[in-house]
Design an enzyme around this catalytic site. Sequence first.
Site, mmCIF file in Angstrom:
data_model
loop_
_atom_site.group_PDB
_atom_site.id
_atom_site.type_symbol
_atom_site.label_atom_id
_atom_site.label_comp_id
_atom_site.label_asym_id
_atom_site.label_seq_id
_atom_site.Cartn_x
_atom_site.Cartn_y
_atom_site.Cartn_z
ATOM 1 N N ASP A 1 0.836 -1.202 0.000
ATOM 2 C CA ASP A 1 0.000 0.000 0.000
ATOM 3 C C ASP A 1 0.872 1.253 0.000
ATOM 4 O O ASP A 1 2.036 1.214 0.413
ATOM 5 C CB ASP A 1 -0.891 0.034 1.250
ATOM 6 C CG ASP A 1 -1.874 -1.125 1.271
ATOM 7 O OD1 ASP A 1 -2.173 -1.674 0.200
ATOM 8 O OD2 ASP A 1 -2.316 -1.477 2.384
HETATM 9 N N1 URA Z 1 -1.250 -5.920 3.843
HETATM 10 C C1 URA Z 1 -1.727 -4.670 3.867
HETATM 11 O O1 URA Z 1 -2.766 -4.401 4.459
HETATM 12 N N2 URA Z 1 -1.038 -3.719 3.213
HETATM 13 C C2 URA Z 1 0.122 -3.941 2.576
HETATM 14 O O2 URA Z 1 0.717 -3.026 2.020
HETATM 15 C C3 URA Z 1 0.619 -5.263 2.563
HETATM 16 C C4 URA Z 1 -0.097 -6.246 3.207
#
Ligand code: URA
Length: 246
Positions: A103
């Site tokens: 993310d």
């Molecule tokens: N899980 C998440 O919620 N975000 C990420 O970036 C990676 C795994």
Amino acid sequence: MRIDKLLANLGYGSRKDVKQLLKKGLVKADGAKLSSASSHVDPEAQEITVSGETVDYKPYIYLMMHKPQQVISATVDDVHDTVIDILEIEDAVRDPFPVGRLDKDTEGLLLITNDGKFAHALTSPKKGVKKTYEAVLDQDVSEEDTALFKSGVTLDAGYVTKPAELYVKDGIDKKEVIVVISEGKFHQVKRMFEAVGKKVLYLKRTHIGTLALDPDLAPGEYREMSSDEVEDLLEEAYQKKSNGSL
Ligand code: URA
């Protein structure tokens, strides 16, 4: 492969620049001058030289990045910088892409390659390569949370996650935890904590399989992976070694 594409991809300039090199007679294949940009060469079988220097041809690149927050795990984005935008030009021209996604507000270990098979092996749900994250939460985790993660939690859309490991990072502060998952659903870690009533305030990926983020890499920095690192990861993926303890 066309000589202009090969040399442009390897950082010898734009196709126009490469045309000039060809025009000047500086490019040779097995000692024979190439003059046309559309000449086809086989860089694995032929020795290509530019100004007498052998071109170091590696078909694929494998990069380990410490992805910083606020940068998108994609090749293009209209608004924000992507992980490809922050590469050196000689790497960006190799058409690389991120292996899976983190993310925007997640930092940590991200692999970048132009080898589709490598990317597939590490992201395929069938291979189940483990991913390890450090998270900071808004509340303490409980032993019940650990048990729930182990048996699988039900996400918002009704999906039951595969067994995951959850433990307190230093054994003291129960808001700082380590999570190990073997799948990669959208916002998976955040949604798993949401399912047990907690919010993730900070998230960092530290490992893919047994490969750890190089501690010498500051956020935004990256380096080439060694061939041992690439081979070991592939071996893990194919042997499902990294699934062992789940
Ligand atoms: N899980 C998440 O919620 N975000 C990420 O970036 C990676 C795994």
